[in-house]
Design a protein around this motif. Structure first.
Motif, PDB file in Angstrom:
ATOM      1  N   HIS A 144       0.850  -1.176   0.000  1.00 29.08           N
ATOM      2  CA  HIS A 144       0.000   0.000   0.000  1.00 29.08           C
ATOM      3  C   HIS A 144       0.892   1.234   0.000  1.00 29.08           C
ATOM      4  N   SER A 145       0.764   2.048  -1.016  1.00 26.60           N
ATOM      5  CA  SER A 145       1.607   3.223  -1.141  1.00 26.60           C
ATOM      6  C   SER A 145       0.824   4.351  -1.799  1.00 26.60           C
ATOM      7  N   LEU A 146       1.235   5.550  -1.502  1.00 28.07           N
ATOM      8  CA  LEU A 146       0.655   6.724  -2.152  1.00 28.07           C
ATOM      9  C   LEU A 146       1.320   6.938  -3.505  1.00 28.07           C
ATOM     10  N   GLN A 147       0.540   7.398  -4.462  1.00 30.23           N
ATOM     11  CA  GLN A 147       1.062   7.676  -5.790  1.00 30.23           C
ATOM     12  C   GLN A 147       1.653   9.077  -5.884  1.00 30.23           C
ATOM     13  N   SER A 148       1.207   9.951  -5.021  1.00 30.36           N
ATOM     14  CA  SER A 148       1.656  11.344  -5.029  1.00 30.36           C
ATOM     15  C   SER A 148       1.422  11.938  -3.650  1.00 30.36           C
ATOM     16  N   ILE A 149       1.966  13.110  -3.439  1.00 24.65           N
ATOM     17  CA  ILE A 149       1.732  13.809  -2.181  1.00 24.65           C
ATOM     18  C   ILE A 149       0.261  14.199  -2.112  1.00 24.65           C
ATOM     19  N   PRO A 150      -0.423  13.825  -1.059  1.00 27.61           N
ATOM     20  CA  PRO A 150      -1.849  14.154  -0.986  1.00 27.61           C
ATOM     21  C   PRO A 150      -2.080  15.662  -0.878  1.00 27.61           C
ATOM     22  N   ARG A 151      -3.164  16.099  -1.508  1.00 26.50           N
ATOM     23  CA  ARG A 151      -3.561  17.500  -1.367  1.00 26.50           C
ATOM     24  C   ARG A 151      -4.133  17.728   0.020  1.00 26.50           C
ATOM     25  N   GLN A 152      -4.105  18.972   0.425  1.00 22.74           N
ATOM     26  CA  GLN A 152      -4.639  19.275   1.745  1.00 22.74           C
ATOM     27  C   GLN A 152      -6.128  18.947   1.830  1.00 22.74           C
TER      28      GLN A 152
END
Length: 549
Positions: free
Chosen positions: A53-61
């Protein structure tokens, strides 16, 4: 009409897809990220990714927090994040960005142009190999930058030109091989620079120009062979320099005025070395062979000096003796053979505050060693530690005798408390003990304790000194003479005594039988057996027979 319907359907599908993606991102953020409230209105976000499980990009606020000020973002182990994109621009109040173990390959121009409040930027253990010239434009308040554990092999001249407020720069564990002339020229506020674990072999003499506040530089674990101190002379605040685990064989210091002094080349003795403000210098684990007086003169304020585990055969003692601030001297693990009293003269200035390590050198037992040991014992009340002592092993009996003579020039018993040598009593002098099976000897020296002012001396049992040696020689000669006398007596009794004994015993027997005959002539009852015996022992003329035993 049909075209209008188709357009409406496509629009609805697109909106649905965007909404589905947004919900998917929000689900990932909700699963992997946890808010960390700093106060009622100041918050942070911690995201811990895994292999599955990983993020694809920095999450938006807006993906996780719509209200409040976000000051900190930590993304650890998110290997699918490949760049710092526009998502970061939604955090206008961000102060700390900490990304570890990501897939980011480069820092692009203007990536953080909208994050003007960032003071701490950490992107470590990622895949960054390139820093574009304007990567840090816009973050004019940055004070701490950590890019360690990446794949950076080249630093552009203008890479750090926009972050003049930077105080700490960490570039450990990259592939940098050269420090150019103007790379740090704009970093006028820089105080700490770390370049450990790179492939640096050359540093430009003007590499640190204008970094007037730089106080510590770490260049450990590189491949530097020639360390030119010209690069550090113009730094008035430089206190710490560490260059351990390199391949340094040559040291160069600039002269006041013009020219440089090469420690490996004879000459230029008129050079007056320029002074550095260094207080901590660590050059352990290199390949140096000589430390000249002029090199040491360039560091009059040094307090911690470590040149352990090199190949040093000579260290200038005159210059070290004048280092009034020296507190720690480590010259262990070299090829030094004769200790120099001048190396530890700062003990008189600093007393118990001075420490030194001279272990693991091939010391020989000569007069210099004896003089040094005596000095250590004489100054034991100044709080000198055990590591100041040296141990040596005589390689021959001749070396042992000469060493003993140096310890006690008057040739008196070393156990006599009346004799003093080099300012200490002979009873305190170290002694040596010969081995039982060969000609090697073992030296036991004093080990002053750390917590008291008295110096204790551990001596070997069965000591051997000159007087004992001469006494034993005389006794051996007497014993040999006695043995010869005994052997002579044995030969005498074995060869001459038996023949004399035969003649003497024969005369005694003859006289005895003659007396028996006389008595028998007067006695009628004489024994026939005795008469027969007497006739057998005497011949016809009354004399004793020959070959009578």
């Amino acid at each position: 009409m049909n075209k209008l319907h188709l357009l409406i359907v496509l629009t609805i599908c697109s909106l649905a897809a965007v909404g589905s993606e947004a919900r998917h991102i929000q689900n990932d953020v909700a699963r992997l990220c946890q808010p960390t409230p700093l106060s009622t209105i100041q918050k942070g976000i911690n995201c811990s990714c895994s292999a599955h499980h990983s993020l694809q990009s920095i999450p938006r606020q807006n993906d996780w927090q719509k209200n409040g000020l976000v000051l900190t973002i930590r993304l650890h182990g998110c290997r699918d994040i490949g760049s710092i994109g526009k998502e970061l621009s939604t955090y206008h109040d961000l102060k700390t960005l900490d990304i570890q173990g990501s897939g980011i390959k480069k820092l692009e121009n203007g990536a953080m142009i909208f994050n003007i409040n960032i003071t701490t930027l950490i992107i470590t253990n990622s895949k960054i190999s390139r820093i574009e010239p304007n990567a840090f434009i816009g973050i004019s308040k940055l004070r701490y930058l950590d890019l360690s554990g990446n794949k950076i092999d080249n630093l552009p001249v203008e890479a750090f030109k926009e972050i003049r407020t930077l105080q700490t720069l960490n570039l450990d564990g990259n592939k940098i091989d050269f420090i150019g002339k103007e790379i740090f020229v704009r970093l006028s506020s820089l105080q700490s620079l770390s370049l450990r674990g790179n492939k640096i072999s050359t540093i430009d003499p003007d590499a640190f120009q204008n970094t007037l506040l730089l106080g510590e530089i770490f260049l450990d674990n590189n491949v530097i062979t020639n360390l030119d101190f010209t690069s550090f002379v113009g730094l008035p605040e430089l206190i710490t320099l560490s260059v351990t685990n390199n391949k340094i064989t040559k040291l160069t210091v600039p002269c006041e005025g013009n020219g440089v002094y090469d420690t490996n080349v004879d000459g230029n003795e008129n050079c007056s070395p320029a002074k550095l403000i260094l207080k901590i210098l660590n050059m352990a684990n290199n390949d140096m062979t000589v430390l000249s007086d002029k090199f040491i003169q360039a560091m009059p304020f040094i307090e911690y000096f470590d040149v352990s585990d090199n190949s040093l055969t000579y260290i200038g003692g005159n210059a070290i003796s004048k280092l009034r601030n020296l507190k720690v001297l480590n010259i262990s693990g070299n090829e030094l053979i004769s200790p120099n009293v001048e190396w530890v003269l700062p003990i008189r200035e600093n007393g118990a505050g001075f420490e030194s390590d001279l272990s693991n050198n091939p010391w020989i037992c000569n007069c210099e060693t004896a003089k040094y040991q005596a000095f250590i014992l004489a100054n034991g009340n100044n709080g000198m530690v055990a590591s100041l002592n040296v141990e040596c092993t005589p390689k021959s009996e001749k070396e042992y005798r000469e060493y003993q003579q140096c310890l006690n020039p008057k040739g008196e018993e070393t156990t006599s408390a009346a004799t003093t040598t080099y300012g200490i009593t002979s009873s305190e002098l170290p002694t040596v003990r010969p081995a039982h099976d060969n000609i090697s000897f073992e030296l036991t020296t004093a080990r002053p304790a750390h917590d008291n002012t008295s110096s204790e001396l551990t001596t070997a049992d069965d000591t051997l000194n000159q007087s004992e040696y001469y006494t034993n020689s005389i006794l051996s000669a007497i014993l040999i003479l006695l043995c010869l006398v005994v052997i002579g007596f044995n030969i005498y009794f074995w060869k001459f005594r038996p023949q004399q004994q035969v003649y003497r015993d024969g005369r005694i027997i003859a006289e005895y039988i003659q007396s028996i005959r006389i008595s028998r002539s007067h006695s009628p009852r004489s024994s026939p057996a005795l008469s027969e015996a007497s006739s057998g022992l005497l011949d016809t003329e009354g004399g004793p027979r020959e070959n009578v035993v």
